[in-house]
Design an enzyme around this catalytic site. Structure first.
Site, PDB file in Angstrom:
ATOM      1  N   ARG A  82      56.454 -27.357 -40.243  1.00  0.00           N
ATOM      2  CA  ARG A  82      56.318 -27.645 -41.765  1.00  0.00           C
ATOM      3  C   ARG A  82      55.167 -28.029 -42.233  1.00  0.00           C
ATOM      4  O   ARG A  82      54.202 -28.518 -41.357  1.00  0.00           O
ATOM      5  CB  ARG A  82      57.310 -29.064 -41.572  1.00  0.00           C
ATOM      6  CG  ARG A  82      58.911 -28.770 -41.551  1.00  0.00           C
ATOM      7  CD  ARG A  82      59.609 -30.093 -41.466  1.00  0.00           C
ATOM      8  NE  ARG A  82      59.513 -30.571 -40.199  1.00  0.00           N
ATOM      9  CZ  ARG A  82      58.633 -31.878 -39.867  1.00  0.00           C
ATOM     10  NH1 ARG A  82      57.922 -32.551 -41.073  1.00  0.00           N
ATOM     11  NH2 ARG A  82      58.536 -32.439 -38.841  1.00  0.00           N
ATOM     12  N   TYR A 221      58.462 -20.465 -43.250  1.00  0.00           N
ATOM     13  CA  TYR A 221      59.127 -20.976 -41.905  1.00  0.00           C
ATOM     14  C   TYR A 221      60.342 -22.124 -42.279  1.00  0.00           C
ATOM     15  O   TYR A 221      60.494 -22.664 -43.523  1.00  0.00           O
ATOM     16  CB  TYR A 221      57.997 -22.092 -41.460  1.00  0.00           C
ATOM     17  CG  TYR A 221      58.344 -23.056 -40.406  1.00  0.00           C
ATOM     18  CD1 TYR A 221      58.650 -22.475 -39.071  1.00  0.00           C
ATOM     19  CD2 TYR A 221      58.632 -24.134 -40.576  1.00  0.00           C
ATOM     20  CE1 TYR A 221      59.200 -23.293 -38.103  1.00  0.00           C
ATOM     21  CE2 TYR A 221      59.169 -25.243 -39.599  1.00  0.00           C
ATOM     22  CZ  TYR A 221      59.448 -24.715 -38.491  1.00  0.00           C
ATOM     23  OH  TYR A 221      59.981 -25.489 -37.602  1.00  0.00           O
ATOM     24  N   LYS A 230      66.143 -29.787 -44.520  1.00  0.00           N
ATOM     25  CA  LYS A 230      65.048 -31.104 -44.355  1.00  0.00           C
ATOM     26  C   LYS A 230      64.981 -31.360 -45.952  1.00  0.00           C
ATOM     27  O   LYS A 230      65.220 -32.632 -46.306  1.00  0.00           O
ATOM     28  CB  LYS A 230      63.765 -30.565 -43.989  1.00  0.00           C
ATOM     29  CG  LYS A 230      63.757 -30.389 -42.435  1.00  0.00           C
ATOM     30  CD  LYS A 230      64.333 -31.582 -41.632  1.00  0.00           C
ATOM     31  CE  LYS A 230      64.081 -31.171 -40.105  1.00  0.00           C
ATOM     32  NZ  LYS A 230      64.800 -32.151 -39.221  1.00  0.00           N
ATOM     33  N   HIS A 250      67.930 -38.682 -39.960  1.00  0.00           N
ATOM     34  CA  HIS A 250      67.415 -37.505 -38.929  1.00  0.00           C
ATOM     35  C   HIS A 250      67.952 -37.814 -37.782  1.00  0.00           C
ATOM     36  O   HIS A 250      67.234 -38.557 -36.660  1.00  0.00           O
ATOM     37  CB  HIS A 250      66.076 -37.582 -38.909  1.00  0.00           C
ATOM     38  CG  HIS A 250      65.214 -36.584 -38.245  1.00  0.00           C
ATOM     39  ND1 HIS A 250      63.920 -36.670 -37.920  1.00  0.00           N
ATOM     40  CD2 HIS A 250      65.588 -35.140 -38.165  1.00  0.00           C
ATOM     41  CE1 HIS A 250      63.581 -35.145 -37.430  1.00  0.00           C
ATOM     42  NE2 HIS A 250      64.601 -34.556 -37.383  1.00  0.00           N
ATOM     43  N   SER A 272      60.673 -35.420 -34.765  1.00  0.00           N
ATOM     44  CA  SER A 272      60.691 -34.092 -34.373  1.00  0.00           C
ATOM     45  C   SER A 272      60.220 -33.693 -33.119  1.00  0.00           C
ATOM     46  O   SER A 272      59.135 -34.205 -32.628  1.00  0.00           O
ATOM     47  CB  SER A 272      60.189 -33.200 -35.481  1.00  0.00           C
ATOM     48  OG  SER A 272      60.598 -33.405 -36.707  1.00  0.00           O
ATOM     49  N   CYS A 274      61.463 -34.572 -30.220  1.00  0.00           N
ATOM     50  CA  CYS A 274      61.496 -35.673 -29.076  1.00  0.00           C
ATOM     51  C   CYS A 274      62.814 -35.874 -28.686  1.00  0.00           C
ATOM     52  O   CYS A 274      63.032 -36.921 -28.186  1.00  0.00           O
ATOM     53  CB  CYS A 274      61.023 -36.994 -30.040  1.00  0.00           C
ATOM     54  SG  CYS A 274      59.356 -37.103 -30.357  1.00  0.00           S
ATOM     55  N   ASP A 297      70.579 -32.661 -35.569  1.00  0.00           N
ATOM     56  CA  ASP A 297      69.592 -32.935 -36.237  1.00  0.00           C
ATOM     57  C   ASP A 297      69.679 -33.880 -37.477  1.00  0.00           C
ATOM     58  O   ASP A 297      68.652 -34.627 -37.870  1.00  0.00           O
ATOM     59  CB  ASP A 297      69.072 -31.698 -36.908  1.00  0.00           C
ATOM     60  CG  ASP A 297      67.388 -31.929 -37.142  1.00  0.00           C
ATOM     61  OD1 ASP A 297      66.786 -32.192 -36.542  1.00  0.00           O
ATOM     62  OD2 ASP A 297      67.181 -31.589 -38.410  1.00  0.00           O
ATOM     63  N   ARG A 392      61.410 -21.520 -32.463  1.00  0.00           N
ATOM     64  CA  ARG A 392      62.910 -21.901 -32.596  1.00  0.00           C
ATOM     65  C   ARG A 392      63.895 -20.896 -32.285  1.00  0.00           C
ATOM     66  O   ARG A 392      63.486 -19.847 -32.582  1.00  0.00           O
ATOM     67  CB  ARG A 392      62.927 -22.543 -33.905  1.00  0.00           C
ATOM     68  CG  ARG A 392      61.884 -23.650 -34.481  1.00  0.00           C
ATOM     69  CD  ARG A 392      62.784 -24.892 -34.287  1.00  0.00           C
ATOM     70  NE  ARG A 392      61.565 -26.056 -34.395  1.00  0.00           N
ATOM     71  CZ  ARG A 392      62.165 -27.317 -34.451  1.00  0.00           C
ATOM     72  NH1 ARG A 392      63.142 -27.502 -34.369  1.00  0.00           N
ATOM     73  NH2 ARG A 392      61.010 -28.276 -34.431  1.00  0.00           N
TER      74      ARG A 392
HETATM   75  P1  GTP Z   1      63.277 -31.285 -34.010  1.00  0.00           P
HETATM   76  O1  GTP Z   1      64.517 -30.260 -33.742  1.00  0.00           O
HETATM   77  O2  GTP Z   1      62.172 -30.934 -34.224  1.00  0.00           O
HETATM   78  O3  GTP Z   1      63.837 -32.296 -34.956  1.00  0.00           O
HETATM   79  O4  GTP Z   1      63.392 -31.953 -32.571  1.00  0.00           O
HETATM   80  P2  GTP Z   1      64.543 -32.441 -31.258  1.00  0.00           P
HETATM   81  O5  GTP Z   1      64.235 -34.089 -31.685  1.00  0.00           O
HETATM   82  O6  GTP Z   1      65.597 -31.846 -31.592  1.00  0.00           O
HETATM   83  O7  GTP Z   1      63.727 -32.145 -30.092  1.00  0.00           O
HETATM   84  P3  GTP Z   1      64.263 -31.338 -28.795  1.00  0.00           P
HETATM   85  O8  GTP Z   1      65.513 -31.815 -28.110  1.00  0.00           O
HETATM   86  O9  GTP Z   1      64.169 -30.015 -29.329  1.00  0.00           O
HETATM   87  O10 GTP Z   1      63.206 -31.693 -27.828  1.00  0.00           O
HETATM   88  C1  GTP Z   1      61.762 -31.440 -27.777  1.00  0.00           C
HETATM   89  C2  GTP Z   1      60.952 -31.443 -26.427  1.00  0.00           C
HETATM   90  O11 GTP Z   1      61.465 -32.606 -25.751  1.00  0.00           O
HETATM   91  C3  GTP Z   1      61.573 -30.270 -25.537  1.00  0.00           C
HETATM   92  O12 GTP Z   1      60.339 -29.575 -25.177  1.00  0.00           O
HETATM   93  C4  GTP Z   1      62.254 -30.660 -24.448  1.00  0.00           C
HETATM   94  O13 GTP Z   1      61.982 -30.237 -23.308  1.00  0.00           O
HETATM   95  C5  GTP Z   1      61.718 -32.323 -24.432  1.00  0.00           C
HETATM   96  N1  GTP Z   1      62.725 -33.201 -23.922  1.00  0.00           N
HETATM   97  C6  GTP Z   1      63.901 -33.315 -24.405  1.00  0.00           C
HETATM   98  N2  GTP Z   1      64.575 -34.250 -23.727  1.00  0.00           N
HETATM   99  C7  GTP Z   1      63.740 -34.957 -22.799  1.00  0.00           C
HETATM  100  C8  GTP Z   1      63.917 -35.868 -21.620  1.00  0.00           C
HETATM  101  O14 GTP Z   1      64.708 -36.526 -21.564  1.00  0.00           O
HETATM  102  N3  GTP Z   1      62.866 -36.023 -20.936  1.00  0.00           N
HETATM  103  C9  GTP Z   1      61.785 -35.323 -20.913  1.00  0.00           C
HETATM  104  N4  GTP Z   1      60.744 -35.288 -20.419  1.00  0.00           N
HETATM  105  N5  GTP Z   1      61.566 -34.172 -22.155  1.00  0.00           N
HETATM  106  C10 GTP Z   1      62.597 -33.938 -23.040  1.00  0.00           C
HETATM  107 MN    MN Z   2      66.319 -30.308 -32.747  1.00  0.00          MN
HETATM  108 MN    MN Z   3      64.508 -32.343 -37.121  1.00  0.00          MN
END
Ligand code: GTP
Ligand code: MN
Ligand code: MN
Length: 608
Positions: A82, A221, A230, A250, A272, A274, A297, A392
């Site tokens: 983004r 993208y 979004k 979100h 994002s 996280c 999401d 992704r």
């Molecule tokens: P968007 O789709 O961009 O909104 O992000 P999201 O919040 O869905 O993030 P996602 O679950 O894809 O996690 C992103 C990163 O965080 C990945 O590299 C995961 O491996 C890492 N991650 C997720 N949960 C944990 C956790 O409990 N501990 C740790 N250390 N890393 C985590």
């Molecule tokens: Mn996600």
């Molecule tokens: Mn997101």
């Protein structure tokens, strides 16, 4: 069926919506595509468009025996995330966009972008893509039309939304819909050969919240080009929700079932990259607990007849971060991908025609990386990531083995807890409960996290990301906080409890002190115990944290000192945040509600 004068359309338009036809005609006259095609969402259309994308070099078809009916796209290296600096909220008044958004005068922006759009689809096909955010049989379905010259967008929209003729039929002859206009901004001259990933150096992701309109120029993208996600379901929808008394957030939506067979629905806002997708698909590691995913999401929440807050996932697919996803961190995501029907963007290609990314099991000896270069584990001097950190996968939710059936319910699910979370190496404890709804609003309003690769910017720098909505708010951030306060006042004691979580706390040695992923179920169990009033907490300046002894550690060998470190509230660290929060609330401006200032004052008092 109506005969029309849309230039480039063969046959008849599958709608008699006069205003819509006039709009499509106007856009086609401006952008001058070779052809105009109405997308119907059929399988035949998917087959046709994916073949076109393979022939044109945008897609590589993956090995049918490993990833059936699945495709890999590798984008232009300058079009991978983004673009927040190029995202605009063009409300009539600058004040209504607020201090967190880029604003331009809407008439000036329209005039400027109209010139960019002029002839921008030359040599391409313009698709008319009807879609619905949320179940089609909702009482008040939220519909949209995206006009786009990208077939990658059309096939991705088919996965991510309820796309096709059924949505067009819902709009009917005179129904309301959100207008979305998208071009990659790369017209082709007569006879000019196309590139695999057309886009433009100049990008605009523009929203006109009062008109419920989106104009997107120059990027292919996902977050910039799939306008249902979004742009509509967060930025435009947040403005609609503010006007109409609901919430567009979100957030993931998780269904958690206890050993007593009682279901709890939990929503969670993390910035994002996280951990929303990971938590949404969590495989609990504690005996007797089950989890299912409603959404990963976005959550749209409104009051039900019983006065509780109900959440709907407006999407139809997952657009998940690939790196770090594997059979131990997120087995349910991996199983969702097994039946195929997925689109991968910016991951690496194996010699067997399968995909690979950092963190996936079994590093291959040789790959084609996301830039199209030869890649070996040893590297060859220019070694980097095989997959882009923001690469992704895009896959239908109903393939997920733990998709909750309620996902298709237009009424949504009643929320018992809202989690806020971010990436903080220090300060923020593993889990704490807000003292009240307004304290929870304060926690959300001042949420902070280390920046990730999901958007341009310096990875790692801590920034405030209110309710994880910083990049997705369609209006003034102070009005948004007020809306949260008002919703709480309306819902009273039926509102969900609010918790702050942090899976990313690090020890002095730089490693994560909490194992995360499936083990986060232990934290969810504590949260359920709090909802049920079964466990005491520790009252701290930050909120009510768990006592280490109350976290179920059965079968986990994490030392208790690490759990204590993860849960610790160090007043010294919290005092260090205060000037940053003062600065942040000042930046948010005069519309920040008194309730938020009062909660900040109360925090300062608790810290002495
Ligand atoms: P968007 O789709 O961009 O909104 O992000 P999201 O919040 O869905 O993030 P996602 O679950 O894809 O996690 C992103 C990163 O965080 C990945 O590299 C995961 O491996 C890492 N991650 C997720 N949960 C944990 C956790 O409990 N501990 C740790 N250390 N890393 C985590
Ligand atoms: Mn996600
Ligand atoms: Mn997101």
């Amino acid at each position: 069926m109506t005969s029309t004068t849309i230039p480039g359309l063969e046959g008849q338009a599958p709608t008699d919506h006069a205003e819509m036809l006039a709009w499509i005609t106007e856009v086609a006259e401006l952008t001058q595509p070779d052809r105009v095609v109405f997308a119907d969402g059929s399988e035949e259309e998917w087959d046709r468009l994916t073949s076109v994308l393979v022939d044109g070099g945008t897609f590589v078809k993956l090995n049918e025996s490993k990833k059936p009916n699945s495709f890999l796209a590798q984008s232009d290296p300058k079009d991978v995330a983004r673009v927040e600096s190029r995202t605009f909220i063009c409300s009539e008044k600058e004040e209504d966009a607020g201090p967190t958004n880029n604003w331009r005068d809407p008439s000036e922006m329209r005039a400027h972008m109209t010139e960019l759009f002029r002839g921008s689809m030359r040599g391409r096909t313009m698709y008319v893509v009807p879609y619905c955010m949320g179940p089609l049989d909702a009482e008040d379905p939220k519909l949209g039309i995206e006009l786009t010259d990208s077939s990658y967008v059309v096939v991705s929209m088919r996965i991510m939304t309820r796309m096709g003729q059924a949505a067009m039929d819902k709009i009917g002859s005179n129904g309301a819909y959100v207008k979305g206009l998208h071009t990659v901004g790369a017209p082709l001259a007569e006879g000019e050969e196309d590139v695999a990933w057309p886009c433009n150096e100049e990008k605009y992701i523009t929203h006109f919240p009062e008109n419920r309109e989106i104009w997107s120029f120059g990027s292919g993208y996902g977050g910039n080009a799939l306008l249902g996600k979004k742009c509509f379901a967060l930025r435009i929808a947040s403005a609609m929700a503010h006007d109409e008394g609901w919430m567009a957030e979100h957030m993931l939506i998780l269904k958690l079932t206890s050993p007593e067979d009682k279901a709890y629905y939990i929503a969670g806002a993390f910035p994002s990259a996280c951990g929303k997708t990971n938590l949404a698909m969590i495989q609990p590691t504690i005996e007797g607990w089950r989890a299912e995913v409603v959404g990963d999401d976005i959550a749209w929440m409104r009051f039900g007849a019983d006065g509780r807050l109900y959440a709907v996932n407006p999407e139809f697919g997952f657009f998940g971060v690939a790196p770090g996803t594997n059979y131990s961190s997120n087995p349910n995501a991996m199983k969702t991908l097994e039946p195929g029907n997925a689109i991968y963007t910016n991951v690496a290609l194996t010699d067997e025609g399968d995909v690979w990314w950092e963190g996936l099991e079994g590093t291959p000896d040789h790959l084609i990386d996301w830039l199209g270069n030869e890649w070996t584990p040893e590297g060859d001097g220019k070694a980097g990531n095989a997959a882009h950190p923001n690469s992704r996968y895009c896959v239908p939710i109903d393939q997920c083995p733990v998709a909750a059936p309620e996902f298709n319910s237009p009424e949504g699910v009643p929320i018992s807890a809202i989690l806020f979370g971010g990436r903080r190496a220090d300060t923020v404890p593993l889990v704490s409960e807000a003292y009240s709804w307004n304290h929870g609003v304060y926690i959300g309003a001042t949420l902070s996290s280390g920046q990730t690769a999901a958007a341009e910017g310096q990875v790692g720098a801590v920034r405030r990301d209110p309710m994880a909505m910083l990049p997705f708010l369609g209006y003034n951030v102070g009005d948004y906080f007020q809306h949260w306060v008002d919703m709480g006042a309306r819902g009273g004691d039926k509102m969900p409890k609010i918790f702050l979580v942090n899976w990313f706390r690090k020890g002095d040695d730089g490693r994560f002190v909490w194992p995360g992923f499936g083990e986060n179920s232990r934290v969810l169990k504590w949260i359920v115990d709090r909802i049920e009033g079964r466990v005491e907490g520790e009252e701290t300046a930050a909120g009510i944290t768990a006592r280490a002894a109350d976290i179920d550690m059965t079968g986990l060998d994490t030392p208790i000192e690490d759990v204590e470190a993860a849960l610790a509230v160090n007043p010294e660290e919290w005092r260090r945040e205060l000037p940053l929060i003062t600065e942040w609330l000042e930046f948010c401006g005069p519309k920040v509600p008194a309730e938020v200032h009062e909660e900040f004052a109360a925090l300062k008092e608790r810290l002495g």
